[in-house]
Design an enzyme around this catalytic site. Structure first.
Site, PDB file in Angstrom:
ATOM      1  NE  ARG A 260      -2.348  -1.323   3.436  1.00 22.81           N
ATOM      2  CZ  ARG A 260      -2.708  -1.164   4.600  1.00 22.81           C
ATOM      3  NH1 ARG A 260      -3.585  -0.342   4.973  1.00 22.81           N
ATOM      4  NH2 ARG A 260      -1.965  -1.151   5.773  1.00 22.81           N
TER       5      ARG A 260
ATOM      6  CG  ASN B 205      -3.891  -4.487   3.329  1.00 21.35           C
ATOM      7  OD1 ASN B 205      -3.545  -4.483   2.457  1.00 21.35           O
ATOM      8  ND2 ASN B 205      -3.279  -4.593   4.541  1.00 21.35           N
TER       9      ASN B 205
END
Length: 92
Positions: free
Chosen positions: A19, A37
């Site tokens: 990320r 996520n």
């Protein structure tokens, strides 16, 4: 012309800094949106930007960072409104 895509990525994409890598690439490519996520092990993103910038960003995401393994990459048009910048969101 602006492009809005919702993207789902599966493989080895959690617990490797994926990320953070996505956020840096988004800033480099000038796209807005968010990444998070998912509890099922995938990563979800919303990507908004002009078509060339969004395409370049998504092409980079299909490869991912060095530690990632992309097994499936699904992008589809979406209508969510653009947030400011590109941010990480909490797991959903």
């Amino acid at each position: 012309m602006a492009s809005t895509q919702r993207v789902f990525i599966s493989g080895k994409v959690q617990h490797i800094g994926f990320r953070d890598w996505i956020v840096r690439r988004a800033h480099d490519n000038g796209v807005t949106g968010w990444v998070r996520n998912l509890r099922d092990g995938r990563v979800e993103m919303l990507v908004i930007g002009d078509e060339d910038a969004a395409t370049a960003f998504l092409d980079a995401c299909r490869q991912g960072p060095e530690l990632a393994r992309i097994d499936n990459f699904e992008a589809r048009p979406d209508t969510e409104r653009a947030p400011k910048g590109f941010t990480k969101r909490f797991t959903a």
